[in-house]
Design a protein around this motif. Structure first.
Motif, PDB file in Angstrom:
ATOM      1  N   ARG A 209      11.937   8.719  11.938  1.00 57.50           N
ATOM      2  CA  ARG A 209      13.027   7.815  12.308  1.00 57.50           C
ATOM      3  C   ARG A 209      12.860   6.453  11.653  1.00 57.50           C
ATOM      4  O   ARG A 209      13.837   5.753  11.386  1.00 57.50           O
ATOM      5  N   SER A 210      11.607   6.085  11.367  1.00 60.66           N
ATOM      6  CA  SER A 210      11.352   4.786  10.739  1.00 60.66           C
ATOM      7  C   SER A 210      11.406   4.861   9.220  1.00 60.66           C
ATOM      8  O   SER A 210      11.258   3.835   8.549  1.00 60.66           O
ATOM      9  N   GLY A 211      11.549   6.049   8.680  1.00 59.85           N
ATOM     10  CA  GLY A 211      11.569   6.195   7.228  1.00 59.85           C
ATOM     11  C   GLY A 211      10.196   6.082   6.592  1.00 59.85           C
ATOM     12  O   GLY A 211      10.072   5.862   5.381  1.00 59.85           O
ATOM     13  N   ILE A 212       9.154   6.241   7.389  1.00 57.40           N
ATOM     14  CA  ILE A 212       7.793   6.187   6.845  1.00 57.40           C
ATOM     15  C   ILE A 212       7.332   7.605   6.529  1.00 57.40           C
ATOM     16  O   ILE A 212       6.958   8.367   7.413  1.00 57.40           O
TER      17      ILE A 212
ATOM     18  N   GLU B 156       4.835  -2.580   2.476  1.00 60.32           N
ATOM     19  CA  GLU B 156       4.376  -3.949   2.265  1.00 60.32           C
ATOM     20  C   GLU B 156       4.278  -4.651   3.608  1.00 60.32           C
ATOM     21  O   GLU B 156       5.247  -4.684   4.376  1.00 60.32           O
ATOM     22  N   VAL B 157       3.081  -5.180   3.868  1.00 56.26           N
ATOM     23  CA  VAL B 157       2.881  -5.871   5.139  1.00 56.26           C
ATOM     24  C   VAL B 157       3.407  -7.289   5.012  1.00 56.26           C
ATOM     25  O   VAL B 157       2.885  -8.088   4.246  1.00 56.26           O
TER      26      VAL B 157
ATOM     27  N   VAL C 279       0.834  -1.200   0.000  1.00 53.63           N
ATOM     28  CA  VAL C 279       0.000   0.000   0.000  1.00 53.63           C
ATOM     29  C   VAL C 279       0.870   1.252   0.000  1.00 53.63           C
ATOM     30  O   VAL C 279       2.072   1.194   0.263  1.00 53.63           O
ATOM     31  N   LEU C 280       0.238   2.363  -0.319  1.00 53.58           N
ATOM     32  CA  LEU C 280       0.932   3.657  -0.294  1.00 53.58           C
ATOM     33  C   LEU C 280       0.568   4.411   0.972  1.00 53.58           C
ATOM     34  O   LEU C 280      -0.603   4.503   1.334  1.00 53.58           O
TER      35      LEU C 280
ATOM     36  N   ASN D 137       9.393   0.908   1.083  1.00 54.66           N
ATOM     37  CA  ASN D 137       9.996   1.195  -0.222  1.00 54.66           C
ATOM     38  C   ASN D 137      10.895   0.072  -0.723  1.00 54.66           C
ATOM     39  O   ASN D 137      11.948   0.334  -1.313  1.00 54.66           O
ATOM     40  N   GLY D 138      10.491  -1.147  -0.463  1.00 55.37           N
ATOM     41  CA  GLY D 138      11.288  -2.281  -0.898  1.00 55.37           C
ATOM     42  C   GLY D 138      12.627  -2.404  -0.198  1.00 55.37           C
ATOM     43  O   GLY D 138      13.427  -3.262  -0.533  1.00 55.37           O
ATOM     44  N   GLY D 139      12.852  -1.545   0.795  1.00 55.23           N
ATOM     45  CA  GLY D 139      14.138  -1.547   1.501  1.00 55.23           C
ATOM     46  C   GLY D 139      14.043  -2.238   2.841  1.00 55.23           C
ATOM     47  O   GLY D 139      13.659  -3.404   2.906  1.00 55.23           O
TER      48      GLY D 139
END
Ligand SMILES: [Mn+2]
Ligand SMILES: [Mn+2]
Ligand SMILES: [Mn+2]
Ligand SMILES: [Mn+2]
Lengths: 220, 220
Positions: free
Chosen positions: A174-177, A184-185, A156-157, A200-202
């Motif tokens: 801090r979580s990069g969100i 992705e869950v 999801v976005l 972000n696939g990371g």
DNA sequence: ATATATTTTTAGGTTAGTCTAAATTTTTTA
DNA sequence: TAAAAAATTTAGACTAACCTAAAAATATAT
């Protein structure tokens, strides 16, 4: 007659608590949100009712009239446009702008708002993903999901937040969100509903239910 | 303790009326400038004195204390920076910004002012040619001449205005007299002190004493 | 140096927005 | 469905910022 700073705040808060369905808002809820006492709220409700800005029957809670709704939406428009300005132009973080916008939203000039809107390129969303009402007063709340409604395996976005507290926003930083991130869950723990998500696939990280409950997302 | 909107306005006005020499400001002058009655001014002066922001002896007029001066200069800094923003970024005319800046000058955040200043490129003057105090509170009034002090044959630079009324500024716009314009005094009529001036080596026009008295200029 | 005029302060009141304490209405529970 | 609890309103009061009218202080003019 012009509405005072205080009246505008009441209308904005009634709008927020009333929600899309326009449910009645209680005196106590308003006292909580305005950080005042119920007795003070009652006084103000009588005044707003006299001005035709709210529907008010004693003991029954309140809703906005059309004219009250109009005022509330103008204030919200200003609040969110100023937040965009503060983040996009002045370089504030999204966790720093709410209190300042809380003041700027009461600056009265119509032409100022419209020039600001033009200057910012007619943004549709504020730094927290909240929709900005247009100049005519149309406000359409996009219907996002809450991350808790997303199943394992879905991507999801990230579209917005429910909690606007600086501490929460800083936690997301801090979580990069960030807004627009792909989430992705990967796993949901049955026990406490905490989740493991990939950003972000990371990196993959664990987030608590408390966090999931405050993230607005969209299927792609 | 924070100073109220109203207190800040009093301090700013006392600063303006007190001038560079820090002369005593009278109760009536303040009543005039604040559009209130003398009795109301007296009330406020007692309050400002109690807060240590002004020197006040009954019947003797007031001056700012150092701490009052500091507050006044901060407000002036904000007012002028916001005016620059409104003109440079939002495209307002110099005749339209004063009233809006009158509101914006009371927005409290220090960091906002400094980010705004940076964003604007640390401007030294506002759209009316008034100097902008620096972040430390230093305010140096450049010593300009008034156009009435300029002799026939002299060429001067237009640097600012004494009257900030929209009608005056619009009149200057129509005459092509903008900040930085070169003004050559061609002739002064003995009878009414009206003058004939050439703007930027181009058109020559007649200006009344009323206009000359409100133009700040500098020899080159 | 008085008398008059002007300026400023005091006295007493108003409005907006808040409060606490008490009364009333509505809701919940037994 | 009556008693208890919770929510809401009313009563009475406070502060900030204003007001008018009257009193007091200062400045000006004869
Ligand atoms: Mn906000
Ligand atoms: Mn926001
Ligand atoms: Mn100005
Ligand atoms: Mn200016």
């Amino acid at each position: 007659m012009q509405n005072s700073f205080t009246e505008e705040n009441y209308l904005k808060i009634i709008h927020a608590l009333s929600g899309r369905e326009g449910v009645e808002v209680s005196t106590n809820a308003l006292a909580e949100s305005t950080s005042t006492r119920a007795a003070s709220v009652t006084d103000m409700l009588r005044k707003l009712a006299d001005k035709g800005l709210i529907h008010y029957k004693k003991y029954q809670g309140v809703t906005l009239t059309e004219s009250g709704e109009k005022v509330a939406i103008k204030v919200i428009r200003k609040h969110r446009l100023w937040e965009v300005f503060l983040v996009e132009k002045l370089g504030f973080g999204w966790d720093e702008v709410h209190d300042i916008a809380e003041e700027l939203e009461h600056i009265p000039s119509e032409v100022l708002v419209e020039k600001l809107d033009t200057y910012l390129g007619h943004p549709k969303f504020d730094p927290h993903g909240d929709p900005i009402p247009d100049a005519k007063g149309n406000l359409t709340e996009p219907d996002y999901l809450i991350l808790t409604d997303v199943h394992v395996g879905e991507k999801v976005l990230m579209m917005g937040v429910l909690d606007h507290a600086p501490s929460f926003l800083q936690h997301l930083d801090r979580s990069g969100i960030t807004l627009g991130a792909v989430i992705e869950v990967k796993e949901i723990n049955e026990y406490d509903k905490s989740a493991s998500v990939q950003i972000n696939g990371g990196p993959t990280l664990f987030i608590s239910l408390e966090v999931s409950k405050n993230l607005l997302v969209q299927r792609r």
